[in-house]
Design a protein around this motif. Structure first.
Motif, mmCIF file in Angstrom:
data_model
loop_
_atom_site.group_PDB
_atom_site.id
_atom_site.type_symbol
_atom_site.label_atom_id
_atom_site.label_comp_id
_atom_site.label_asym_id
_atom_site.label_seq_id
_atom_site.Cartn_x
_atom_site.Cartn_y
_atom_site.Cartn_z
ATOM 1 N N ASP A 72 0.811 -1.224 0.000
ATOM 2 C CA ASP A 72 0.000 0.000 0.000
ATOM 3 C C ASP A 72 0.844 1.275 0.000
ATOM 4 O O ASP A 72 0.318 2.362 0.203
ATOM 5 N N GLN A 85 -7.962 13.873 11.520
ATOM 6 C CA GLN A 85 -8.044 12.722 12.419
ATOM 7 C C GLN A 85 -8.730 13.173 13.707
ATOM 8 O O GLN A 85 -8.559 14.306 14.149
ATOM 9 N N ARG A 134 -9.262 9.269 9.960
ATOM 10 C CA ARG A 134 -9.437 8.225 10.967
ATOM 11 C C ARG A 134 -10.192 8.762 12.165
ATOM 12 O O ARG A 134 -9.971 9.884 12.602
ATOM 13 N N GLY A 155 -11.738 6.769 7.118
ATOM 14 C CA GLY A 155 -10.791 5.761 6.676
ATOM 15 C C GLY A 155 -10.784 4.526 7.545
ATOM 16 O O GLY A 155 -10.765 3.409 7.060
ATOM 17 N N GLN A 156 -10.815 4.695 8.848
ATOM 18 C CA GLN A 156 -10.764 3.545 9.753
ATOM 19 C C GLN A 156 -11.354 3.957 11.097
ATOM 20 O O GLN A 156 -10.947 4.957 11.675
ATOM 21 N N THR A 157 -12.326 3.203 11.604
ATOM 22 C CA THR A 157 -12.889 3.441 12.922
ATOM 23 C C THR A 157 -12.436 2.309 13.832
ATOM 24 O O THR A 157 -12.682 1.144 13.547
ATOM 25 N N VAL A 158 -11.747 2.655 14.911
ATOM 26 C CA VAL A 158 -11.170 1.632 15.776
ATOM 27 C C VAL A 158 -11.445 1.979 17.232
ATOM 28 O O VAL A 158 -11.748 3.102 17.581
ATOM 29 N N ALA A 210 -5.312 -0.458 14.828
ATOM 30 C CA ALA A 210 -5.616 -1.221 13.620
ATOM 31 C C ALA A 210 -4.948 -0.586 12.397
ATOM 32 O O ALA A 210 -4.604 0.587 12.403
ATOM 33 N N PRO A 211 -4.743 -1.357 11.315
ATOM 34 C CA PRO A 211 -4.192 -0.794 10.074
ATOM 35 C C PRO A 211 -5.087 0.306 9.527
ATOM 36 O O PRO A 211 -6.278 0.363 9.816
ATOM 37 N N VAL A 212 -4.510 1.173 8.720
ATOM 38 C CA VAL A 212 -5.251 2.334 8.217
ATOM 39 C C VAL A 212 -5.310 2.301 6.699
ATOM 40 O O VAL A 212 -4.541 1.636 6.030
ATOM 41 N N ASP A 213 -6.267 3.029 6.163
ATOM 42 C CA ASP A 213 -6.351 3.251 4.726
ATOM 43 C C ASP A 213 -5.518 4.483 4.410
ATOM 44 O O ASP A 213 -5.860 5.591 4.814
#
Length: 241
Positions: free
Chosen positions: A80, A177, A205, A224-227, A232-235
């Motif tokens: 990526d 973010q 994020r 992008g990513q909800t944690v 966790a890995p991100v977009d």
């Protein structure tokens, strides 16, 4: 009259653009940052991408620059096009007003793509140039701003303890973010589109610091990513600088 033969063009690239920075995501709770994940728009040369000398991170506190936010390791992901910069100790965003990341891109050995084109730090369409970008650190009970194309955005959190503060990193006024602290809280948001805007807002994020917190943002918010724990890995391409 026979057509005039045309000689083939020489195989070369004119004004070859270098890699562009696409994202920078801070990993962890806002009060305990463990790493920064940097995304690029193309494959990088692994050797230069993983050279720690090519990266710097510092914050400002009361208009004074702090230079002790050093990275311990750099790991390149060829899938990526991200570089994860990790630290041996943690630091808190709440002590700073701004965070700034610098990436070297001026000389041999600096960050380059697989063809040797140096990173395009000043985004002028040619390779070469140091990357310098700054994110603002905010702590507010409610956040209101205009995004890149003019959408009017409002964010807030409510729960058993009332209106909770939100911690954020913003780039040129747009939230990049977001962290929701406390327990049993719900993150809410609204978007008011204008004639020139698209009614869609991107947030790189959203970190729900405690598992009891809930993200109730409508579909118009693209996250992008909800944690729940920030690990966790991100977009890497959800937001472009």
């Amino acid at each position: 009259m026979p057509p005039t033969p045309v000689e083939p063009l020489e195989s070369r690239t004119l004004f070859a653009a270098g890699p562009l920075l696409t994202s920078a995501i801070f990993v962890g709770d806002y009060n305990a940052i463990t790493a920064v994940v940097i995304g690029f728009d193309r494959a990088l040369d692994p050797t230069t991408a993983q050279d720690l000398k090519n990266y710097k991170l510092f914050g400002t506190r009361n208009n004074h620059r702090v230079d002790d936010l050093r990275f311990a390791a750099a790991s390149y992901n060829a899938t990526d096009f991200t570089v994860t910069l990790t630290r041996t100790d943690l630091f808190s965003l709440r002590f700073f007003r701004h965070m700034r990341i610098e990436i070297s891109g001026n000389k041999t050995g600096d960050v380059a793509d697989v063809s040797g084109n140096l990173v395009d730090g000043n985004r002028d369409g040619t390779s070469g140039g140091n990357v310098r970008f700054t994110l603002d650190v905010r702590r507010r009970r409610g956040l209101a701003y205009k995004d890149d194309d003019g959408d009017r955005v409002k964010l807030k959190a409510r729960g058993a303890e009332g209106r909770r503060p939100l911690y954020s990193l913003s780039y040129k006024g747009t939230i990049h973010q977001l962290w929701l602290d406390g327990t049993n809280n719900t993150l809410l948001g609204t978007i008011k589109a204008t004639k020139k805007s698209d009614g869609i807002v991107h947030i790189g994020r959203v970190v729900l610091v405690h598992p009891s917190n809930v993200n109730a943002l409508p579909a118009e918010f693209v996250v992008g990513q909800t944690v729940s724990d920030g690990q966790a890995p991100v977009d890497p391409l959800i937001r472009t600088f």
